[in-house]
Design a protein around this motif. Sequence first.
Motif, PDB file in Angstrom:
ATOM      1  N   THR A   1      18.006  24.359 -19.457  1.00 47.74           N
ATOM      2  CA  THR A   1      18.761  25.400 -19.378  1.00 47.74           C
ATOM      3  C   THR A   1      20.103  25.464 -18.314  1.00 47.74           C
ATOM      4  O   THR A   1      21.157  26.084 -18.574  1.00 47.74           O
ATOM      5  CB  THR A   1      17.682  26.776 -18.508  1.00 47.74           C
ATOM      6  OG1 THR A   1      17.548  26.390 -17.240  1.00 47.74           O
ATOM      7  CG2 THR A   1      16.489  26.891 -19.339  1.00 47.74           C
ATOM      8  N   GLN A   2      19.970  24.555 -17.527  1.00 46.89           N
ATOM      9  CA  GLN A   2      21.154  24.637 -16.462  1.00 46.89           C
ATOM     10  C   GLN A   2      22.458  23.630 -17.335  1.00 46.89           C
ATOM     11  O   GLN A   2      23.475  23.980 -17.124  1.00 46.89           O
ATOM     12  CB  GLN A   2      20.814  23.715 -15.316  1.00 46.89           C
ATOM     13  CG  GLN A   2      20.210  24.734 -14.316  1.00 46.89           C
ATOM     14  CD  GLN A   2      19.501  23.778 -13.184  1.00 46.89           C
ATOM     15  OE1 GLN A   2      18.692  22.866 -13.261  1.00 46.89           O
ATOM     16  NE2 GLN A   2      20.160  24.105 -11.866  1.00 46.89           N
ATOM     17  N   ALA A   3      21.812  22.582 -18.221  1.00 45.29           N
ATOM     18  CA  ALA A   3      22.806  21.918 -18.984  1.00 45.29           C
ATOM     19  C   ALA A   3      23.275  22.816 -19.967  1.00 45.29           C
ATOM     20  O   ALA A   3      24.570  22.823 -20.146  1.00 45.29           O
ATOM     21  CB  ALA A   3      22.081  20.805 -19.748  1.00 45.29           C
ATOM     22  N   GLU A   4      22.799  23.749 -20.657  1.00 44.78           N
ATOM     23  CA  GLU A   4      23.478  24.722 -21.661  1.00 44.78           C
ATOM     24  C   GLU A   4      24.374  25.617 -20.734  1.00 44.78           C
ATOM     25  O   GLU A   4      25.263  26.027 -21.211  1.00 44.78           O
ATOM     26  CB  GLU A   4      22.452  25.503 -22.254  1.00 44.78           C
ATOM     27  CG  GLU A   4      21.653  24.744 -23.269  1.00 44.78           C
ATOM     28  CD  GLU A   4      20.151  25.610 -23.810  1.00 44.78           C
ATOM     29  OE1 GLU A   4      20.201  25.596 -25.128  1.00 44.78           O
ATOM     30  OE2 GLU A   4      19.544  26.214 -22.934  1.00 44.78           O
TER      31      GLU A   4
ATOM     32  N   ILE B   1      32.034  25.515 -18.910  1.00 46.79           N
ATOM     33  CA  ILE B   1      33.081  24.496 -19.433  1.00 46.79           C
ATOM     34  C   ILE B   1      33.987  25.566 -20.487  1.00 46.79           C
ATOM     35  O   ILE B   1      35.164  25.388 -20.573  1.00 46.79           O
ATOM     36  CB  ILE B   1      32.563  23.235 -19.913  1.00 46.79           C
ATOM     37  CG1 ILE B   1      32.314  22.330 -18.869  1.00 46.79           C
ATOM     38  CG2 ILE B   1      34.010  22.678 -20.526  1.00 46.79           C
ATOM     39  CD1 ILE B   1      31.709  21.169 -19.158  1.00 46.79           C
ATOM     40  N   ALA B   2      33.246  26.070 -21.391  1.00 51.23           N
ATOM     41  CA  ALA B   2      33.791  26.830 -22.414  1.00 51.23           C
ATOM     42  C   ALA B   2      34.186  28.227 -22.027  1.00 51.23           C
ATOM     43  O   ALA B   2      34.955  28.867 -22.774  1.00 51.23           O
ATOM     44  CB  ALA B   2      32.951  26.867 -23.515  1.00 51.23           C
ATOM     45  N   ALA B   3      33.916  28.612 -20.656  1.00 51.38           N
ATOM     46  CA  ALA B   3      34.177  30.153 -20.481  1.00 51.38           C
ATOM     47  C   ALA B   3      35.709  30.369 -20.531  1.00 51.38           C
ATOM     48  O   ALA B   3      36.389  29.694 -19.794  1.00 51.38           O
ATOM     49  CB  ALA B   3      33.602  30.528 -19.152  1.00 51.38           C
ATOM     50  N   GLU B   4      36.049  31.602 -21.268  1.00 51.83           N
ATOM     51  CA  GLU B   4      37.478  32.069 -21.189  1.00 51.83           C
ATOM     52  C   GLU B   4      37.609  33.171 -20.453  1.00 51.83           C
ATOM     53  O   GLU B   4      38.788  33.666 -20.198  1.00 51.83           O
ATOM     54  CB  GLU B   4      37.859  32.225 -22.565  1.00 51.83           C
ATOM     55  CG  GLU B   4      37.902  30.876 -23.426  1.00 51.83           C
ATOM     56  CD  GLU B   4      38.189  31.012 -24.997  1.00 51.83           C
ATOM     57  OE1 GLU B   4      38.314  31.997 -25.303  1.00 51.83           O
ATOM     58  OE2 GLU B   4      38.611  29.935 -25.392  1.00 51.83           O
ATOM     59  N   THR B   5      36.484  33.932 -20.100  1.00 52.31           N
ATOM     60  CA  THR B   5      36.689  35.335 -19.480  1.00 52.31           C
ATOM     61  C   THR B   5      35.634  35.190 -18.351  1.00 52.31           C
ATOM     62  O   THR B   5      35.178  34.466 -18.001  1.00 52.31           O
ATOM     63  CB  THR B   5      36.520  36.372 -20.446  1.00 52.31           C
ATOM     64  OG1 THR B   5      34.961  36.436 -20.816  1.00 52.31           O
ATOM     65  CG2 THR B   5      37.024  36.170 -21.733  1.00 52.31           C
ATOM     66  N   GLU B   6      36.085  36.410 -17.302  1.00 57.46           N
ATOM     67  CA  GLU B   6      35.266  36.494 -16.284  1.00 57.46           C
ATOM     68  C   GLU B   6      34.082  36.606 -16.438  1.00 57.46           C
ATOM     69  O   GLU B   6      33.079  36.110 -15.847  1.00 57.46           O
ATOM     70  CB  GLU B   6      36.064  37.497 -15.379  1.00 57.46           C
ATOM     71  CG  GLU B   6      35.201  38.133 -14.043  1.00 57.46           C
ATOM     72  CD  GLU B   6      35.865  38.962 -13.457  1.00 57.46           C
ATOM     73  OE1 GLU B   6      35.273  39.351 -12.327  1.00 57.46           O
ATOM     74  OE2 GLU B   6      36.981  39.712 -13.823  1.00 57.46           O
TER      75      GLU B   6
ATOM     76  N   ARG C   1      27.509  18.998 -27.549  1.00 53.08           N
ATOM     77  CA  ARG C   1      28.307  20.104 -27.480  1.00 53.08           C
ATOM     78  C   ARG C   1      29.355  20.081 -26.168  1.00 53.08           C
ATOM     79  O   ARG C   1      30.413  20.614 -25.977  1.00 53.08           O
ATOM     80  CB  ARG C   1      27.534  21.274 -27.019  1.00 53.08           C
ATOM     81  CG  ARG C   1      26.779  21.929 -27.939  1.00 53.08           C
ATOM     82  CD  ARG C   1      25.963  23.313 -27.653  1.00 53.08           C
ATOM     83  NE  ARG C   1      26.886  24.275 -26.897  1.00 53.08           N
ATOM     84  CZ  ARG C   1      26.674  25.160 -25.932  1.00 53.08           C
ATOM     85  NH1 ARG C   1      25.526  24.790 -25.456  1.00 53.08           N
ATOM     86  NH2 ARG C   1      27.382  25.881 -25.720  1.00 53.08           N
ATOM     87  N   PHE C   2      29.119  18.937 -25.263  1.00 53.21           N
ATOM     88  CA  PHE C   2      29.925  18.828 -24.164  1.00 53.21           C
ATOM     89  C   PHE C   2      30.977  17.951 -24.552  1.00 53.21           C
ATOM     90  O   PHE C   2      31.230  17.191 -25.353  1.00 53.21           O
ATOM     91  CB  PHE C   2      29.140  18.121 -23.068  1.00 53.21           C
ATOM     92  CG  PHE C   2      28.257  18.780 -22.378  1.00 53.21           C
ATOM     93  CD1 PHE C   2      28.360  19.373 -20.882  1.00 53.21           C
ATOM     94  CD2 PHE C   2      26.973  19.175 -22.772  1.00 53.21           C
ATOM     95  CE1 PHE C   2      27.496  20.229 -20.513  1.00 53.21           C
ATOM     96  CE2 PHE C   2      25.982  19.928 -22.138  1.00 53.21           C
ATOM     97  CZ  PHE C   2      26.208  20.422 -20.969  1.00 53.21           C
ATOM     98  N   CYS C   3      32.155  18.164 -23.699  1.00 51.49           N
ATOM     99  CA  CYS C   3      33.415  17.313 -23.770  1.00 51.49           C
ATOM    100  C   CYS C   3      33.117  15.917 -23.218  1.00 51.49           C
ATOM    101  O   CYS C   3      32.303  15.762 -22.446  1.00 51.49           O
ATOM    102  CB  CYS C   3      34.605  17.949 -23.292  1.00 51.49           C
ATOM    103  SG  CYS C   3      34.477  18.349 -21.326  1.00 51.49           S
ATOM    104  N   ILE C   4      33.937  14.884 -23.565  1.00 40.34           N
ATOM    105  CA  ILE C   4      34.075  13.636 -23.052  1.00 40.34           C
ATOM    106  C   ILE C   4      34.340  13.885 -21.482  1.00 40.34           C
ATOM    107  O   ILE C   4      34.951  14.462 -21.251  1.00 40.34           O
ATOM    108  CB  ILE C   4      34.991  12.847 -23.466  1.00 40.34           C
ATOM    109  CG1 ILE C   4      34.648  12.749 -25.205  1.00 40.34           C
ATOM    110  CG2 ILE C   4      35.137  11.404 -22.852  1.00 40.34           C
ATOM    111  CD1 ILE C   4      34.236  11.582 -25.691  1.00 40.34           C
ATOM    112  N   GLY C   5      33.336  13.206 -20.968  1.00 42.84           N
ATOM    113  CA  GLY C   5      33.748  13.288 -19.320  1.00 42.84           C
ATOM    114  C   GLY C   5      32.944  14.131 -18.558  1.00 42.84           C
ATOM    115  O   GLY C   5      32.865  14.302 -17.450  1.00 42.84           O
ATOM    116  N   LYS C   6      31.979  14.817 -19.281  1.00 43.56           N
ATOM    117  CA  LYS C   6      31.103  15.882 -18.866  1.00 43.56           C
ATOM    118  C   LYS C   6      29.695  15.578 -19.207  1.00 43.56           C
ATOM    119  O   LYS C   6      28.748  15.651 -18.467  1.00 43.56           O
ATOM    120  CB  LYS C   6      31.471  17.314 -18.898  1.00 43.56           C
ATOM    121  CG  LYS C   6      30.551  18.361 -17.979  1.00 43.56           C
ATOM    122  CD  LYS C   6      30.829  18.250 -16.705  1.00 43.56           C
ATOM    123  CE  LYS C   6      29.850  19.154 -16.009  1.00 43.56           C
ATOM    124  NZ  LYS C   6      30.179  19.065 -14.496  1.00 43.56           N
TER     125      LYS C   6
END
Length: 423
Positions: free
Chosen positions: A121-124, A130-135, A418-423
């Motif tokens: 759940t924490q990984a998700e 990382i993907a958040a665009e809004t507050e 789903r994660f980007c490279i480096g995370k």
Amino acid sequence: MIFSLSSGPPPAGIAVIRLSGEGVFDCVRILTGTRRLPPPRTAMLRSIHRPGDHQLIDKALVLIFPGPHSFTGEDSAEIHCHGSPAVVAAVQQACLTLGLRPAEPGEFTRRAFENGRIDLTQAEALADLIAAETESQRDQALANAGGRLRTLAEAWRTTLLNLRADVEADLDFADEPDVATPLATPAIRALAQEIATALASAPLAERVRNGLTIAVTGPPNAGKSSLVNALASREVAIVTPIAGTTRDIIEVHLDLGGVACTLLDTAGLRDSSDPVEQEGIRRAKARAAAADLVLSLGEGANEANRLRVVNKIDSTGDPPGVRNGTAFVSAATGAGLEELRAHLVHWAREQLPRGEPALVTSARQAHLLSETLAFLREAEAEHHPVLRAESLRLAADSLGRLTGAVDPEELLGAIFSRFCIGK
């Protein structure tokens, strides 16, 4: 050992290159040309040299994080160098020379999970952060990245294990095995209610995570594309006086007061013999039917999810503003647009969950909790202790898959990809 550029692509002021795995500290010693490592979690300036000929690559800040007290649970390090393409490439090549390999997408976070630093759940939640665009997306992701759902799920699983122990003890020692443990049913019912309450937040959480949808509809030449461009503050849709210009749906992402929204510019609604335009109109109607809000340019019913918009008030003489379920604007002059934006911001915020951020934020979590709840309802209704114990076991397994205590390998791969490279 793995490494990756964890900051944005060069050029940049600073680049952060992460390293993790057994033997990383020896690599840092070779790169810095000294046996003396910086104190843990303390940034110190070091010269970074190319292995072999010791040519200077850059002067950089170096940090070390001894395992298990690191993000991955392994010995880890970070090199904060200048973010030019040449410097980043040279540091990465030095890592390759020392036997490190490039990390796969999500590999750092997967190692954190496998080493017990975080649960699924924490990984998700980290992926969402990382993907958040809004507050609102950031707040929701931060809440679960801190382990709110994990804490609750562990408490629920402990309760389930205790219930299983009680029921199975009743199987072994009760004089009348066909009678369920008297205290089990209320406890099962109470646990089911807790999980049902958490599940109730899932639809709202999904709206925060995926954003709201606003469809702009109306007849040709009503000014739909002009309104979309005006609300987006940029030219995203083609505007011409030719009817039927917009054929396919154009999507524009907006931040409405901290709430993610997707604005849809749709094909003009009219009778047409053009098969391409007919398909555009069909899609427009389908997306409007599924939208959270419809901005209807033209006559429209006064429905809860529909706001009528009168455009081109510069030619009609109507005063700008939003009143009586209708917005009066001019996309050409900007009159009434601020009032419309304010109305949309208020509407968007009203769609969000109030109080604490939602607990259940993904379809996977909602599915497993729904499955757990179904098994609990079976256990609550079951009077035979053997069948009740089996239903409780299945419920515990579903909760275990929620946090990753029980999960197939292919699911882990799907989550961390789903994660980007480096995370």
